[in-house]
Enzyme design. Structure first.
Site, PDB file in Angstrom:
ATOM      1  NE  ARG A  45      51.350 -63.500 116.190  1.00  0.00           N
ATOM      2  CZ  ARG A  45      52.017 -63.307 115.061  1.00  0.00           C
ATOM      3  NH1 ARG A  45      53.294 -63.679 114.987  1.00  0.00           N
ATOM      4  NH2 ARG A  45      51.437 -62.784 114.005  1.00  0.00           N
ATOM      5  CD  GLU A  57      43.008 -60.180 115.355  1.00  0.00           C
ATOM      6  OE1 GLU A  57      42.706 -59.537 114.340  1.00  0.00           O
ATOM      7  OE2 GLU A  57      43.837 -61.107 115.347  1.00  0.00           O
ATOM      8  CB  THR A  63      47.268 -49.137 114.360  1.00  0.00           C
ATOM      9  OG1 THR A  63      46.099 -48.308 114.288  1.00  0.00           O
ATOM     10  CG2 THR A  63      48.320 -48.436 115.205  1.00  0.00           C
ATOM     11  CB  CYS A 217      60.731 -62.396  96.256  1.00  0.00           C
ATOM     12  SG  CYS A 217      59.396 -61.235  95.848  1.00  0.00           S
TER      13      CYS A 217
END
Length: 380
Positions: A45, A57, A63, A217
């Site tokens: 990134r 990617e 993985t 959550c």
């Protein structure tokens, strides 16, 4: 059929979808805000190089991130550009990849790099159709590369994203039966001005919060719209396919020694599972066979030589995606005949020291370690 709560989302199970504009905007804004505070700092990134992003990617397919990072860094040291990768020998490519599994990914990277070098002078394409034409790249991978490298508004739908979206709408069939709907939803939700960050955020949400088991959550920015959450049935989504029992294969494996204390290894054909890797020869135990009978037969069929089966070296249990294997490994002595690559690409006699330079599957690396221990014990 799951009973739905009274939310802003209205979807049919496998058909068209509709989502109010205010709901889309709310989902986009809350996810991007969450990502700004909670997004992971990952090495790929910190670059806009499409080649480096492409490598990440591909490595991230099936993985985990923590496994990928050292391989990613080692790969870019070995092959810093598309041209460097294209010019490398496949054996070296597979050796750098060794241990990461799913070796077709490495073969496809190598093949695609050669195509890019041949067709566009080593420059990774920015056109989605050209990217999709490369070996090993599908719609999700193309979307991931082009959104991350060029900020192109292309949706993604990897395993993490499927799970997030299936819970968001409480999808009433397994994701594999509703791919068109899920692609449509991913495209609808994509924030057009910030597709790079949005796609990364969506993947992070699935990887760190909306996990397969015990989703957190209370940390999720989307609970206000999540159907599964409001139904209190997060653990029931995504719905699962009924899976068949995993086959279990018993394999006899030969470590064949000659009089010069060299070991015979063979190279698998380039296609298929573990294609292009080196291995110790052997094969599946047939009904009614002993391990010794299996090994003798397999070596005769594969290499055209006669061997004597000796002592047991090691037994290894190993699992692949769709089957498990038990490798029963035995020391063997070459008796008669010149080895021929009847059912493999290539064969070589090598010393235990030389064997380190060849790429082997993970299970075979355990055999090499057992051999080192055996030889050391013989010396002492």
């Amino acid at each position: 059929m799951v009973r739905r709560s009274n939310l802003d989302l209205t979807f049919s199970s496998v058909g068209s979808s509709s989502l109010p504009n205010f709901a889309v905007k709310s989902l986009q804004t809350t996810l991007l805000n969450w990502y700004d505070q909670q997004g992971r700092d990952l090495p790929w990134r910190n670059t806009r190089d499409p080649y480096a992003i492409w490598v990440s990617e591909i490595m991230l397919q099936q993985t985990q991130v923590k496994t990928v990072i050292p391989y990613y860094e080692r790969w870019l040291q070995a092959f810093p550009t598309v041209s460097d990768l294209a010019q490398a020998e496949l054996d070296r490519v597979l050796k750098v990849w060794q241990g990461l599994g799913y070796y077709a990914r490495a073969r496809n990277l190598h093949k695609a790099a050669q195509e890019i070098t041949r067709n566009s002078n080593g420059i990774f394409p920015s056109n989605v159709e050209q990217v999709l034409a490369l070996p090993g790249i599908g719609r999700t991978t193309a979307g991931g590369i082009l959104s991350a490298a060029f900020n192109q508004p292309l949706p993604i739908l990897d395993g993490n994203v499927k799970r997030v979206l299936a819970r968001l709408i409480a999808l009433e069939v397994p994701p594999a039966k509703a791919l068109n709907l899920l692609w449509q939803l991913s495209e609808t939700l994509l924030e057009p001005e910030h597709p790079r960050d949005f796609n990364q955020a969506l993947m992070d949400l699935g990887a760190t919060v909306c996990t397969p088991k015990n989703p957190e959550c209370d940390r999720c920015p989307w609970t206000f719209q999540c159907q599964a959450y409001h139904l209190g049935q997060q653990s029931n989504f995504p719905m699962r396919e009924t899976s068949a029992p995993i086959p279990h294969k018993f394999i006899g494996v030969a470590v064949i020694w000659n009089e010069a204390q060299q070991i015979l290894i063979d190279k698998r054909h380039p296609e298929g599972l573990l294609g292009g890797l080196w291995e110790f020869p052997g094969g599946k135990v047939e009904a009614g066979e002993t391990l010794a009978e299996c090994i003798k037969r397999e070596i005769q069929e594969e290499l055209g030589i006669e061997i004597a089966v000796g002592d047991h070296l090691i037994t290894i249990e190993h699992a692949y995606t769709h089957f498990r294997v038990t490798l029963n490994v035995y020391h063997c002595q070459h008796i008669n005949g010149i080895p021929q690559p009847i059912e493999c690409e290539e064969i070589r006699w090598v010393t235990l020291e030389e064997i380190e330079s060849y790429p082997f599957p993970k299970a075979n690396i355990q055999i090499i370690e057992a051999l080192k221990t055996f030889v050391a014990s013989q010396v002492s």
